[in-house]
Design a protein around this motif. Sequence first.
Motif, PDB file in Angstrom:
ATOM      1  N   TYR A  83       3.590   5.346  -6.117  1.00  0.00           N
ATOM      2  CA  TYR A  83       3.440   5.164  -7.563  1.00  0.00           C
ATOM      3  C   TYR A  83       2.299   6.030  -8.101  1.00  0.00           C
ATOM      4  N   GLN A  84       1.189   6.083  -7.382  1.00  0.00           N
ATOM      5  CA  GLN A  84       0.050   6.891  -7.817  1.00  0.00           C
ATOM      6  C   GLN A  84       0.400   8.374  -7.843  1.00  0.00           C
ATOM      7  N   GLN A  85       1.192   8.815  -6.880  1.00  0.00           N
ATOM      8  CA  GLN A  85       1.637  10.204  -6.873  1.00  0.00           C
ATOM      9  C   GLN A  85       2.474  10.517  -8.111  1.00  0.00           C
ATOM     10  N   SER A 107       0.817  -1.219   0.000  1.00  0.00           N
ATOM     11  CA  SER A 107       0.000   0.000   0.000  1.00  0.00           C
ATOM     12  C   SER A 107       0.851   1.271   0.000  1.00  0.00           C
ATOM     13  N   GLU A 108       1.954   1.256   0.739  1.00  0.00           N
ATOM     14  CA  GLU A 108       2.834   2.432   0.780  1.00  0.00           C
ATOM     15  C   GLU A 108       3.441   2.698  -0.588  1.00  0.00           C
ATOM     16  N   GLN A 109       3.904   1.639  -1.249  1.00  0.00           N
ATOM     17  CA  GLN A 109       4.520   1.797  -2.567  1.00  0.00           C
ATOM     18  C   GLN A 109       3.477   2.167  -3.628  1.00  0.00           C
ATOM     19  N   GLN A 110       2.272   1.644  -3.490  1.00  0.00           N
ATOM     20  CA  GLN A 110       1.206   1.993  -4.420  1.00  0.00           C
ATOM     21  C   GLN A 110       0.885   3.485  -4.337  1.00  0.00           C
ATOM     22  N   GLN A 162      10.106  14.473 -10.158  1.00  0.00           N
ATOM     23  CA  GLN A 162       9.593  13.559  -9.139  1.00  0.00           C
ATOM     24  C   GLN A 162      10.175  12.158  -9.317  1.00  0.00           C
ATOM     25  N   TYR A 163      10.314  11.726 -10.553  1.00  0.00           N
ATOM     26  CA  TYR A 163      10.897  10.408 -10.829  1.00  0.00           C
ATOM     27  C   TYR A 163      12.346  10.357 -10.345  1.00  0.00           C
ATOM     28  N   THR A 177       2.250   8.897 -11.031  1.00  0.00           N
ATOM     29  CA  THR A 177       1.390   8.871 -12.223  1.00  0.00           C
ATOM     30  C   THR A 177       0.614  10.180 -12.387  1.00  0.00           C
ATOM     31  N   ALA A 178       0.374  10.866 -11.277  1.00  0.00           N
ATOM     32  CA  ALA A 178      -0.397  12.114 -11.328  1.00  0.00           C
ATOM     33  C   ALA A 178       0.432  13.278 -11.867  1.00  0.00           C
ATOM     34  N   ALA A 179       1.757  13.117 -11.876  1.00  0.00           N
ATOM     35  CA  ALA A 179       2.636  14.190 -12.351  1.00  0.00           C
ATOM     36  C   ALA A 179       2.770  14.124 -13.869  1.00  0.00           C
ATOM     37  N   SER A 180       3.093  15.269 -14.461  1.00  0.00           N
ATOM     38  CA  SER A 180       3.283  15.318 -15.912  1.00  0.00           C
ATOM     39  C   SER A 180       4.326  16.372 -16.256  1.00  0.00           C
ATOM     40  N   GLY A 181       4.834  16.313 -17.489  1.00  0.00           N
ATOM     41  CA  GLY A 181       5.818  17.286 -17.932  1.00  0.00           C
ATOM     42  C   GLY A 181       7.099  17.216 -17.117  1.00  0.00           C
ATOM     43  N   SER A 182       7.723  18.361 -16.928  1.00  0.00           N
ATOM     44  CA  SER A 182       8.986  18.409 -16.183  1.00  0.00           C
ATOM     45  C   SER A 182       8.786  18.031 -14.715  1.00  0.00           C
ATOM     46  N   ALA A 183       7.571  18.232 -14.206  1.00  0.00           N
ATOM     47  CA  ALA A 183       7.288  17.848 -12.818  1.00  0.00           C
ATOM     48  C   ALA A 183       7.438  16.338 -12.655  1.00  0.00           C
ATOM     49  N   PHE A 184       7.047  15.590 -13.668  1.00  0.00           N
ATOM     50  CA  PHE A 184       7.212  14.139 -13.623  1.00  0.00           C
ATOM     51  C   PHE A 184       8.700  13.789 -13.595  1.00  0.00           C
ATOM     52  N   ASP A 185       9.478  14.397 -14.468  1.00  0.00           N
ATOM     53  CA  ASP A 185      10.910  14.107 -14.521  1.00  0.00           C
ATOM     54  C   ASP A 185      11.578  14.350 -13.167  1.00  0.00           C
TER      55      ASP A 185
END
Length: 203
Positions: A132-134, A126-129, A146-147, A136-144
């Motif tokens: 992961y969901q957080q 559940s913690e890792q899920q 956060q990853y 998936t909610a990011a996009s663009g440079s924010a995703f990069d």
Amino acid sequence: MLYHLPMLTRRSAHALVALASLALVGACSSNSSQQDPVAAARFENERRIGEADVTRKQEQDAEFLVTAAVRGQLITEASRLAQQKATVPAVRDFAAKLLKEHVAVTQSLQTVAQQKSITVPQALGSEQQEEYQQLTAASGSAFDKQYAELLTELHEKQEDAFDDMREDAYDGDIRGFAAKYYPLLNDHLTQAKQLVDQTEKLP
């Protein structure tokens, strides 16, 4: 070489199983199919350890494999997502590298766990899920960004655990597993930190 550590008494073993049962119940929803894979793996290992009256050192070995397995799964799932959503080539390249090189770590871990009769989770807890969901909610440079930050955090934990267990594991095969893959994880951590430096400059 065997360590002469205090053995669990029958009473403490029963208490350990009882505590594990409570932890498992708390991790489950009203639907048993929603059971947390990490909690289930820990429960099964604690049950077996309690019945076998093995040492606390061996319990530490089991916990190491459980946490290493689920962190590895999150690294893999996050990297698959990065192949689809990353906007910077360096992020996609690092994700591809991790997907390729973590296969060997995962396969070796599962082999050792099976040989030692240790249960490891086959899906995210559940913690890792939630992490992961957080992502998936990011996009663009924010995703990069956060990853890169998530990969750094995960590899810091993995590198530290493998470093400790290459000397401290009770079982010689688990010590060997940790020693074999410690350099690779240390290399991944260095690259993840470099990726953080690159992505934090993004708009």
